[in-house]
Design a protein around this motif. Structure first.
Motif, short mmCIF file in Angstrom:
data_model
loop_
_atom_site.label_atom_id
_atom_site.label_comp_id
_atom_site.label_asym_id
_atom_site.label_seq_id
_atom_site.Cartn_x
_atom_site.Cartn_y
_atom_site.Cartn_z
N GLY A 32 0.83 -1.20 0.00
CA GLY A 32 0.00 0.00 0.00
C GLY A 32 0.85 1.24 0.00
N ASP A 33 0.19 2.38 -0.01
CA ASP A 33 0.91 3.65 -0.01
C ASP A 33 0.46 4.54 1.15
N ARG A 34 0.07 3.88 2.22
CA ARG A 34 -0.36 4.60 3.42
C ARG A 34 0.13 3.83 4.63
N SER A 35 0.88 4.51 5.49
CA SER A 35 1.36 3.88 6.72
C SER A 35 1.52 4.97 7.78
N LEU A 36 1.81 4.54 8.97
CA LEU A 36 2.14 5.44 10.07
C LEU A 36 3.54 5.06 10.56
N ARG A 37 4.36 6.08 10.75
CA ARG A 37 5.72 5.85 11.26
C ARG A 37 5.77 6.25 12.73
N VAL A 38 6.36 5.38 13.55
CA VAL A 38 6.67 5.72 14.94
C VAL A 38 8.15 6.06 14.97
N LEU A 39 8.44 7.28 15.43
CA LEU A 39 9.82 7.78 15.50
C LEU A 39 10.20 7.95 16.96
N GLU A 40 11.19 7.17 17.38
CA GLU A 40 11.64 7.20 18.78
C GLU A 40 13.15 7.29 18.81
N THR A 41 13.68 8.05 19.76
CA THR A 41 15.11 8.26 19.89
C THR A 41 15.88 6.94 19.77
N PHE A 42 16.87 6.95 18.88
CA PHE A 42 17.80 5.84 18.62
C PHE A 42 17.15 4.60 18.00
N HIS A 43 15.92 4.71 17.54
CA HIS A 43 15.26 3.61 16.83
C HIS A 43 15.02 4.04 15.39
N PRO A 44 15.31 3.17 14.42
CA PRO A 44 14.82 3.49 13.07
C PRO A 44 13.29 3.45 13.09
N PRO A 45 12.63 4.11 12.15
CA PRO A 45 11.17 4.12 12.16
C PRO A 45 10.57 2.72 12.13
N THR A 46 9.49 2.55 12.88
CA THR A 46 8.67 1.35 12.78
C THR A 46 7.43 1.75 12.01
N LEU A 47 7.10 0.97 10.99
CA LEU A 47 5.94 1.28 10.15
C LEU A 47 4.75 0.44 10.54
N TYR A 48 3.59 1.08 10.62
CA TYR A 48 2.32 0.41 10.89
C TYR A 48 1.45 0.56 9.65
N LEU A 49 0.84 -0.55 9.24
CA LEU A 49 0.05 -0.59 8.02
C LEU A 49 -1.42 -0.80 8.34
N PRO A 50 -2.30 -0.15 7.58
CA PRO A 50 -3.73 -0.32 7.84
C PRO A 50 -4.19 -1.72 7.43
N PRO A 51 -5.30 -2.19 8.02
CA PRO A 51 -5.78 -3.54 7.69
C PRO A 51 -5.98 -3.77 6.20
N GLU A 52 -6.42 -2.75 5.46
CA GLU A 52 -6.68 -2.95 4.03
C GLU A 52 -5.39 -3.18 3.24
N ALA A 53 -4.23 -2.87 3.80
CA ALA A 53 -2.95 -3.13 3.13
C ALA A 53 -2.45 -4.55 3.38
N MET A 54 -3.02 -5.22 4.37
CA MET A 54 -2.55 -6.55 4.79
C MET A 54 -3.33 -7.66 4.10
N HIS A 55 -2.65 -8.75 3.82
CA HIS A 55 -3.32 -9.97 3.36
C HIS A 55 -3.73 -10.70 4.65
N LEU A 56 -4.87 -10.34 5.19
CA LEU A 56 -5.30 -10.80 6.52
C LEU A 56 -5.48 -12.31 6.61
N ALA A 57 -5.73 -12.98 5.49
CA ALA A 57 -5.89 -14.44 5.52
C ALA A 57 -4.59 -15.13 5.91
N MET A 58 -3.46 -14.42 5.83
CA MET A 58 -2.17 -15.00 6.21
C MET A 58 -1.86 -14.81 7.69
N LEU A 59 -2.74 -14.16 8.45
CA LEU A 59 -2.48 -13.90 9.86
C LEU A 59 -3.33 -14.76 10.75
N GLN A 60 -2.71 -15.34 11.78
CA GLN A 60 -3.42 -16.08 12.82
C GLN A 60 -3.01 -15.51 14.16
#
Length: 164
Positions: A32-60
């Protein structure tokens, strides 16, 4: 260029419109082309993706939870292939244990993360941001995405034991 030493504490949450692609078990897990970045001191960004970007059938859902002092309680997911379907990259591999997480009810400052998913890049076949293959943040506990425009040192980097 972004220096992770300049990222804030507590972390900052910001939208990102760059294309993201995540592959796992020889399949596209997220895109997808939409995410949220968490920016914390001394950490590279962690990206969070919306449910519509995920192939949810692959998650348990996976057992266990963790707690972040900033975001709250996280739950985990295994990445799995459908029964009997082998991975094209490794026919024996059909499950990545606790490879994805989310905050179903995050702390108020991170309410925008509710129901969005993050992955451990080190467990994936590959993660790409704006067409660039990311380098996983060092250390098994971290989910940061290192790109050419993010400068360390990074927490978890064995070259910087003071940040471990």
């Amino acid at each position: 260029m972004e220096r992770v030493a300049d990222y804030p504490r507590p972390p900052r949450l910001e939208p990102c419109a760059l294309p993201v692609r995540v592959e796992a078990l020889g399949r596209v897990l997220a895109e997808g082309d939409r995410s949220l970045r968490v920016l914390e001191t001394f950490h590279p960004p962690t990206l969070y993706l919306p449910p519509e970007a995920m192939h949810l059938a692959m998650l348990q859902p996976a057992p266990g939870h963790s707690f972040c002092e900033w975001k709250g309680v996280a739950r985990y997911f295994d990445v799995v292939l459908p029964e009997g379907e082998p991975s094209p990259l490794n026919p024996r591999l059909r499950r990545l244990v606790r490879a994805v997480w989310q905050y179903p009810e995050p702390a108020p400052a991170f309410a925008a993360l509710a129901g969005w998913y993050a992955v451990y890049p080190a467990l994936m076949d590959g993660c790409w941001l704006d067409g660039e293959r990311v380098i996983p943040q060092p250390g098994g506990f971290y989910g940061g995405w290192i790109t050419s425009w993010v400068q360390g040192p990074f927490k978890g980097d064995p070259g910087h034991p003071q940040l471990v």
